[in-house]
Design a protein around this motif. Structure first.
Motif, PDB file in Angstrom:
ATOM      1  N   GLY A 174       0.840  -1.180   0.000  1.00 29.59           N
ATOM      2  CA  GLY A 174       0.000   0.000   0.000  1.00 29.59           C
ATOM      3  C   GLY A 174       0.881   1.238   0.000  1.00 29.59           C
ATOM      4  O   GLY A 174       2.105   1.160   0.133  1.00 29.59           O
ATOM      5  N   SER A 175       0.254   2.410  -0.146  1.00 28.72           N
ATOM      6  CA  SER A 175       1.029   3.651  -0.260  1.00 28.72           C
ATOM      7  C   SER A 175       1.844   3.935   0.992  1.00 28.72           C
ATOM      8  O   SER A 175       2.868   4.616   0.944  1.00 28.72           O
ATOM      9  N   GLN A 176       1.411   3.403   2.152  1.00 26.40           N
ATOM     10  CA  GLN A 176       2.131   3.625   3.408  1.00 26.40           C
ATOM     11  C   GLN A 176       3.137   2.515   3.707  1.00 26.40           C
ATOM     12  O   GLN A 176       3.856   2.577   4.705  1.00 26.40           O
ATOM     13  N   GLY A 177       3.166   1.516   2.818  1.00 27.83           N
ATOM     14  CA  GLY A 177       4.085   0.408   3.066  1.00 27.83           C
ATOM     15  C   GLY A 177       3.517  -0.554   4.104  1.00 27.83           C
ATOM     16  O   GLY A 177       2.426  -0.385   4.621  1.00 27.83           O
ATOM     17  N   HIS A 203      10.570  -2.659  -5.151  1.00 26.87           N
ATOM     18  CA  HIS A 203      10.085  -2.692  -3.773  1.00 26.87           C
ATOM     19  C   HIS A 203       9.602  -1.321  -3.313  1.00 26.87           C
ATOM     20  O   HIS A 203      10.394  -0.396  -3.143  1.00 26.87           O
ATOM     21  N   GLN A 204       8.292  -1.207  -3.133  1.00 30.35           N
ATOM     22  CA  GLN A 204       7.714   0.003  -2.543  1.00 30.35           C
ATOM     23  C   GLN A 204       7.644  -0.191  -1.030  1.00 30.35           C
ATOM     24  O   GLN A 204       6.900  -1.029  -0.531  1.00 30.35           O
ATOM     25  N   LYS A 207       7.169   5.324   3.449  1.00 36.62           N
ATOM     26  CA  LYS A 207       8.112   6.328   3.942  1.00 36.62           C
ATOM     27  C   LYS A 207       8.929   5.843   5.135  1.00 36.62           C
ATOM     28  O   LYS A 207      10.154   6.025   5.204  1.00 36.62           O
ATOM     29  N   ASN A 208       8.278   5.196   6.093  1.00 38.39           N
ATOM     30  CA  ASN A 208       8.942   4.878   7.368  1.00 38.39           C
ATOM     31  C   ASN A 208      10.075   3.870   7.235  1.00 38.39           C
ATOM     32  O   ASN A 208      11.068   3.939   7.963  1.00 38.39           O
ATOM     33  N   ASP A 209       9.940   2.927   6.323  1.00 36.89           N
ATOM     34  CA  ASP A 209      10.928   1.844   6.217  1.00 36.89           C
ATOM     35  C   ASP A 209      11.931   2.045   5.090  1.00 36.89           C
ATOM     36  O   ASP A 209      12.821   1.213   4.906  1.00 36.89           O
ATOM     37  N   PHE A 210      11.808   3.123   4.332  1.00 37.09           N
ATOM     38  CA  PHE A 210      12.604   3.262   3.111  1.00 37.09           C
ATOM     39  C   PHE A 210      14.102   3.142   3.364  1.00 37.09           C
ATOM     40  O   PHE A 210      14.796   2.330   2.735  1.00 37.09           O
ATOM     41  N   ARG A 211      14.645   3.933   4.264  1.00 39.55           N
ATOM     42  CA  ARG A 211      16.098   3.943   4.472  1.00 39.55           C
ATOM     43  C   ARG A 211      16.611   2.597   4.959  1.00 39.55           C
ATOM     44  O   ARG A 211      17.648   2.110   4.496  1.00 39.55           O
ATOM     45  N   GLN A 212      15.893   1.996   5.899  1.00 39.44           N
ATOM     46  CA  GLN A 212      16.333   0.709   6.437  1.00 39.44           C
ATOM     47  C   GLN A 212      16.331  -0.375   5.373  1.00 39.44           C
ATOM     48  O   GLN A 212      17.296  -1.140   5.234  1.00 39.44           O
ATOM     49  N   ILE A 213      15.253  -0.446   4.591  1.00 37.94           N
ATOM     50  CA  ILE A 213      15.168  -1.488   3.563  1.00 37.94           C
ATOM     51  C   ILE A 213      16.186  -1.232   2.450  1.00 37.94           C
ATOM     52  O   ILE A 213      16.844  -2.164   1.951  1.00 37.94           O
ATOM     53  N   ARG A 227      11.993   1.981  -3.455  1.00 38.40           N
ATOM     54  CA  ARG A 227      11.423   3.328  -3.441  1.00 38.40           C
ATOM     55  C   ARG A 227      10.415   3.469  -2.302  1.00 38.40           C
ATOM     56  O   ARG A 227       9.801   2.499  -1.865  1.00 38.40           O
ATOM     57  N   GLU A 228      10.248   4.709  -1.859  1.00 40.13           N
ATOM     58  CA  GLU A 228       9.187   4.977  -0.890  1.00 40.13           C
ATOM     59  C   GLU A 228       7.826   4.729  -1.515  1.00 40.13           C
ATOM     60  O   GLU A 228       6.928   4.139  -0.912  1.00 40.13           O
ATOM     61  N   PHE A 229       7.650   5.235  -2.732  1.00 42.22           N
ATOM     62  CA  PHE A 229       6.361   5.171  -3.398  1.00 42.22           C
ATOM     63  C   PHE A 229       6.589   5.046  -4.897  1.00 42.22           C
ATOM     64  O   PHE A 229       7.493   5.673  -5.449  1.00 42.22           O
ATOM     65  N   ILE A 230       5.793   4.236  -5.557  1.00 41.54           N
ATOM     66  CA  ILE A 230       5.909   4.038  -6.999  1.00 41.54           C
ATOM     67  C   ILE A 230       4.848   4.878  -7.697  1.00 41.54           C
ATOM     68  O   ILE A 230       3.643   4.661  -7.507  1.00 41.54           O
TER      69      ILE A 230
END
Length: 345
Positions: A174-177, A203-204, A207-213, A227-230
């Protein structure tokens, strides 16, 4: 789906005026305005799962939102009102019924939400996305329409994947991951790597998990587009051999319409477990596989991915099952039904 329906109406009627009535969420308003439609907001929130004090506050807001809805409807003077299941649909559609304005509702999920179950008693037409929903709508004209999806997906780039090409997985929560999916995918990729399997992953993360993933991919040498969002979902879907995702109504509709094989991980805290119900409908038609979140880990996910990577025939069967469940004409069916209501008003 509201935007898809609005665009469908606009394409049929050059001088049509369309107004969206929303809650107070800023993101919703921005999306509607970005799509080129006018929006107004009312003070409304859900009443399920509330404590006594919060419930009293929500009920007071329902009264306030009903007064606000009355003012909006009298000012806009619509010929028809359609509710798409959100909290704001309730007071607006009830006000419309009180004023004698034809109303319709669209239910996205296989198990209808509380708002639509209430509004079904007053609506002239009910558009449903799953045949399994019909039993909850006893009055009015009930039409199996499906869930409208974006035009850019329906008319987007066709998939031209060949068996010899590298296996591509599209991951989205989803848009929020979805943190559980994000972590399980990273763990699964480690196991696949040990087994000598190296899929390319789009991989979308949210926002919250982007840097870690993103860092996990780099640290483990995984080949991925993180990416944070596709934004360009049409291209992402076209590239994918397999999709790993939640089971929201819109996602289910997109997967079915496009015939995309998927491993679904329903959000376990959705009201009435409607995501699990959605997923089970597609699984029963042979159009998807499913892992409940309580059973989700790297091992279980890697096992399923490995099966499909090594057996493309199973993917083809799943794609065929998904396509049979798809309803690509959903928008047209709903638009035709609404125009009938307008003509009869």
């Amino acid at each position: 789906p509201g935007i898809a329906i609005a665009r469908g109406l606009r394409s049929r009627c050059d001088e049509i005026a369309i107004l969206f009535v929303l809650g107070k969420k800023k993101m919703e308003s921005e999306i509607i305005c970005k799509a080129g439609f006018e929006a107004r907001s009312i003070d409304v929130e859900g009443i399920l799962g509330k404590g006594l004090l919060s419930l009293a506050k929500a009920l007071f807001k329902t009264l306030v939102s009903s007064i606000q809805s009355l003012a909006i409807v009298r000012d806009f003077k619509p010929h028809v009102i359609v509710g798409v299941g959100g909290y704001s649909s309730g007071p607006v559609c009830l006000v419309a019924w009180f004023l004698g304005i034809p109303t319709a509702i669209h239910e996205q999920n296989s198990f209808p939400g509380l708002t639509n179950r209430i509004l079904a008693r007053f609506a002239k037409k009910a558009f449903i996305s799953f045949e399994e929903s019909r039993k909850y709508f006893k009055r009015g004209d009930v039409l199996l329409s499906g869930n409208p999806i974006r035009d850019e997906l329906v008319h987007g780039k066709p998939s031209t994947r060949e068996a010899h090409e590298r296996f591509v997985i599209l991951v989205m929560g989803g848009s929020q991951g979805a943190r559980a999916i994000n972590r399980a995918v990273v763990s699964a990729l480690k196991e696949l790597k040990k087994a000598g399997l190296f899929p390319l992953v789009i991989h979308q993360t949210g926002k919250n998990d982007f840097r870690q993933i993103r860092d996990d991919y780099h640290a483990n040498g995984f080949d991925g587009d993180v990416r944070e969002f596709i934004d360009d979902m049409a291209t992402a879907y076209a590239r994918a051999d397999l999709v790993i995702s939640r089971a929201g109504a819109t996602t289910i509709a997109e997967l079915a319409a496009l015939g995309k094989p998927s491993i679904l991980v329903p959000y376990p805290y959705a009201a009435h477990k409607h995501q699990e119900a959605n997923a089970r409908v597609l699984v029963a038609r042979g159009g998807a596989d499913m892992i409940l979140e309580r059973d989700l880990d790297g091992t279980s996910l890697a096992g399923k991915v490995r099966t499909y990577m090594q057996n493309r025939d199973e993917l083809k069967k799943m794609s065929s099952g998904a396509l049979k469940a798809g309803r690509p004409r959903a928008k047209e069916i709903i638009v035709e039904g609404l125009l009938e209501l307008i003509k009869s008003a």
